[in-house]
Design a protein around this motif. Structure first.
Motif, mmCIF file in Angstrom:
data_model
loop_
_atom_site.group_PDB
_atom_site.id
_atom_site.type_symbol
_atom_site.label_atom_id
_atom_site.label_comp_id
_atom_site.label_asym_id
_atom_site.label_seq_id
_atom_site.Cartn_x
_atom_site.Cartn_y
_atom_site.Cartn_z
ATOM 1 N N GLY A 1 1.209 -30.424 49.173
ATOM 2 C CA GLY A 1 1.744 -29.532 48.145
ATOM 3 C C GLY A 1 3.257 -29.479 48.168
ATOM 4 N N LEU A 2 3.825 -29.444 49.365
ATOM 5 C CA LEU A 2 5.283 -29.440 49.472
ATOM 6 C C LEU A 2 5.902 -30.712 48.899
ATOM 7 C CD1 LEU A 2 5.719 -28.045 53.108
ATOM 8 C CD2 LEU A 2 6.250 -26.837 50.985
ATOM 9 N N ALA A 3 5.174 -31.835 49.044
ATOM 10 C CA ALA A 3 5.699 -33.119 48.578
ATOM 11 C C ALA A 3 5.514 -33.319 47.074
ATOM 12 C CB ALA A 3 5.018 -34.259 49.337
ATOM 13 N N ALA A 4 4.644 -32.526 46.456
ATOM 14 C CA ALA A 4 4.403 -32.673 45.016
ATOM 15 C C ALA A 4 5.633 -32.236 44.233
ATOM 16 C CB ALA A 4 3.194 -31.840 44.601
ATOM 17 N N GLU A 5 5.743 -32.753 43.019
ATOM 18 C CA GLU A 5 6.849 -32.334 42.151
ATOM 19 C C GLU A 5 6.755 -30.839 41.881
ATOM 20 O OE1 GLU A 5 9.499 -33.950 40.865
ATOM 21 O OE2 GLU A 5 8.921 -35.659 42.117
ATOM 22 N N PRO A 6 7.837 -30.094 42.040
ATOM 23 C CA PRO A 6 7.789 -28.646 41.821
ATOM 24 C C PRO A 6 7.727 -28.296 40.334
ATOM 25 C CG PRO A 6 10.034 -29.325 42.301
ATOM 26 C CD PRO A 6 9.172 -30.554 42.468
ATOM 27 N N TRP A 7 7.364 -27.056 40.065
ATOM 28 C CA TRP A 7 7.363 -26.553 38.690
ATOM 29 C C TRP A 7 8.805 -26.450 38.216
ATOM 30 C CZ3 TRP A 7 3.755 -25.922 35.096
ATOM 31 C CH2 TRP A 7 4.024 -25.111 33.987
ATOM 32 N N ASP A 8 9.149 -27.180 37.145
ATOM 33 C CA ASP A 8 10.532 -27.192 36.659
ATOM 34 C C ASP A 8 10.617 -26.763 35.203
ATOM 35 O OD1 ASP A 8 9.358 -29.360 35.466
ATOM 36 O OD2 ASP A 8 10.817 -30.843 36.169
ATOM 37 N N ARG A 9 9.573 -26.104 34.728
ATOM 38 C CA ARG A 9 9.559 -25.622 33.355
ATOM 39 C C ARG A 9 9.809 -24.115 33.332
ATOM 40 N NH1 ARG A 9 3.797 -27.963 31.935
ATOM 41 N NH2 ARG A 9 3.949 -26.372 30.291
ATOM 42 N N THR A 10 9.781 -23.542 32.136
ATOM 43 C CA THR A 10 9.931 -22.093 32.004
ATOM 44 C C THR A 10 8.863 -21.389 32.829
ATOM 45 O OG1 THR A 10 10.780 -22.360 29.763
ATOM 46 C CG2 THR A 10 9.930 -20.181 30.359
ATOM 47 N N PRO A 11 9.208 -20.358 33.595
ATOM 48 C CA PRO A 11 8.178 -19.611 34.326
ATOM 49 C C PRO A 11 7.129 -19.058 33.371
ATOM 50 C CG PRO A 11 10.377 -18.975 35.048
ATOM 51 C CD PRO A 11 10.563 -19.828 33.829
ATOM 52 N N VAL A 12 5.884 -19.137 33.773
ATOM 53 C CA VAL A 12 4.794 -18.603 32.951
ATOM 54 C C VAL A 12 4.214 -17.373 33.641
ATOM 55 C CG1 VAL A 12 4.252 -20.863 31.972
ATOM 56 C CG2 VAL A 12 3.026 -20.088 34.025
ATOM 57 N N TRP A 13 3.603 -16.505 32.843
ATOM 58 C CA TRP A 13 2.958 -15.323 33.396
ATOM 59 C C TRP A 13 1.860 -15.740 34.360
ATOM 60 C CZ3 TRP A 13 5.265 -10.941 33.231
ATOM 61 C CH2 TRP A 13 5.993 -10.539 32.115
ATOM 62 N N ILE A 14 1.780 -15.096 35.503
ATOM 63 C CA ILE A 14 0.675 -15.337 36.432
ATOM 64 C C ILE A 14 0.162 -13.996 36.958
ATOM 65 C CG2 ILE A 14 1.484 -17.628 37.105
ATOM 66 C CD1 ILE A 14 2.439 -16.412 39.731
ATOM 67 N N HIS A 15 -1.112 -13.984 37.297
ATOM 68 C CA HIS A 15 -1.745 -12.787 37.841
ATOM 69 C C HIS A 15 -1.158 -12.442 39.205
ATOM 70 C CE1 HIS A 15 -4.848 -10.596 40.136
ATOM 71 N NE2 HIS A 15 -5.242 -10.102 38.976
ATOM 72 N N GLY A 16 -1.056 -13.426 40.088
ATOM 73 C CA GLY A 16 -0.401 -13.240 41.373
ATOM 74 C C GLY A 16 -1.289 -12.831 42.521
ATOM 75 N N ASP A 17 -2.568 -12.538 42.264
ATOM 76 C CA ASP A 17 -3.487 -12.173 43.348
ATOM 77 C C ASP A 17 -4.913 -12.502 42.915
ATOM 78 O OD1 ASP A 17 -4.284 -11.215 45.826
ATOM 79 O OD2 ASP A 17 -4.365 -9.125 45.185
ATOM 80 N N LEU A 18 -5.119 -13.735 42.492
ATOM 81 C CA LEU A 18 -6.372 -14.099 41.836
ATOM 82 C C LEU A 18 -7.378 -14.634 42.851
ATOM 83 C CD1 LEU A 18 -7.461 -14.030 38.959
ATOM 84 C CD2 LEU A 18 -6.833 -16.426 38.732
ATOM 85 N N HIS A 19 -8.430 -13.885 43.048
ATOM 86 C CA HIS A 19 -9.521 -14.268 43.949
ATOM 87 C C HIS A 19 -10.776 -13.530 43.487
ATOM 88 C CE1 HIS A 19 -9.129 -10.315 45.836
ATOM 89 N NE2 HIS A 19 -7.830 -10.556 45.974
ATOM 90 N N PRO A 20 -11.942 -13.840 44.039
ATOM 91 C CA PRO A 20 -13.174 -13.229 43.526
ATOM 92 C C PRO A 20 -13.194 -11.705 43.564
ATOM 93 C CG PRO A 20 -13.721 -15.133 44.845
ATOM 94 C CD PRO A 20 -12.240 -14.918 45.005
ATOM 95 N N GLY A 21 -12.461 -11.091 44.507
ATOM 96 C CA GLY A 21 -12.430 -9.642 44.561
ATOM 97 C C GLY A 21 -11.749 -9.003 43.374
ATOM 98 N N ASN A 22 -10.974 -9.770 42.608
ATOM 99 C CA ASN A 22 -10.293 -9.247 41.425
ATOM 100 C C ASN A 22 -10.885 -9.798 40.128
ATOM 101 O OD1 ASN A 22 -8.542 -7.515 42.747
ATOM 102 N ND2 ASN A 22 -6.986 -9.095 43.047
#
Length: 306
Positions: free
Chosen positions: A192-213
């Motif tokens: 993951g560290l070696a993958a190309e980083p996100w270089d576009r406009t930031p998009v909305w994200i939930h930030g805590d997405l797992h089955p409990g939510n």
């Protein structure tokens, strides 16, 4: 939970009734007469069910107070974008403010019937994998410059490398991960560290997405809840749910429904974030068997795809 921080303010029925009388009566005329009972108390907030249709969400410590303001600002727009997909979010019905000695913002939100996906067998969750994928595509819209900022959620993976390395060492010593599994997780993180980083406009994200939510009802995805960590950045953080929520068959449905909106580097980073969440769950859920089990199941899924 033995590690849960102490509440910084006492929340009881008279306090909530007073807040409702002052601030909710114009929107929910019978708010002060509806039955009221506590249904959840987490690290940050308490949730009290109000009648059949509503819930009151109140921070129990100062650290969580800004999270309610984030939800009040962001969730109405999120609800509008997700409505065509048929997935609900707890967009506030009442934006409560400090009063009656209570110092922070609070909300009345709709009560959404269903069960936590955490309580649904892993093999059954694939029934709604495509619905979750479509909901995230709708959620991941470009965010404005004044979006809520989170130092870790949606940020570059490198910001969490120290925590990942520490948890790997801890889990090796404790014998929770054997050397083979720990090495595989370590390799996924570095991919993951070696993958190309996100270089576009930031998009909305939930930030805590797992089955409990995630809330399900009758085999469908009813809602995504708990947007306290809502922020903007790299969507890979949310897409880690492909390994946290699903088995191989469900994950295939999820990836197919997500379509071509995410490139291969996003998915490599998403799998790395899933590995990081696995380490967090295994290292810090000794007081919560359901989340430790989630960590174990998710570890199997992450390593199966390694």
């Amino acid at each position: 939970m033995p590690d849960k921080p102490a509440a910084e303010i006492s929340i009881d029925i008279p306090l909530i009734r007073g807040l409702l009388a002052d601030q909710a009566a114009a929107i929910i005329p019978d708010a002060t007469d509806l039955p009221l009972r506590k249904v959840a108390e987490g690290w940050d907030s308490e949730v009290w069910r109000l009648g059949d249709e509503y819930a009151v969400r109140l921070p129990r410590r100062a650290l969580a107070a800004p999270l309610v303001l984030h939800e009040q600002a962001v969730l109405p727009g999120v609800a509008e974008r997700l409505a065509p997909v048929g997935v609900r979010v707890p967009a506030p019905v009442v934006d409560g403010a400090a009063g009656h000695g209570y110092p922070w913002a609070w909300s009345v939100v709709p009560w959404i019937d269903g069960v936590s996906a955490l309580d649904q067998p892993l093999a059954e969750r694939g029934e709604w994998a495509d619905a979750l994928a479509r909901a995230l595509v709708a959620l991941h819209a470009d965010a404005p410059d004044d979006h809520p900022v989170n130092p870790f959620r949606g940020a570059p993976l490198a910001a969490r490398t120290d925590a990942v390395e520490q948890r790997l060492r801890t889990l090796r010593v404790a014998g929770i991960l054997d050397d083979t599994s720990a090495d595989a997780v370590h390799a996924l993180w570095h991919a993951g560290l070696a993958a190309e980083p996100w270089d576009r406009t930031p998009v909305w994200i939930h930030g805590d997405l797992h089955p409990g939510n995630l809330v399900t009802r009758h085999g469908t995805l009813a809602a995504i809840i708990d947007f306290g960590d809502v922020t903007a950045g790299d969507p890979a953080y949310d897409l880690a749910v492909a390994w946290l929520a699903f088995d191989a068959a469900g994950r295939e449905r999820f990836l197919a429904a997500a379509g071509s909106g995410y490139d291969i580097d996003v998915w490599v980073r998403a799998r790395a974030w899933a590995a990081a969440v696995v380490l967090m769950l295994l290292a810090h859920s000794d007081d919560n068997p359901a989340y430790f089990a989630l960590g174990r199941d998710a570890a199997t899924e992450v390593l199966a795809d390694a």
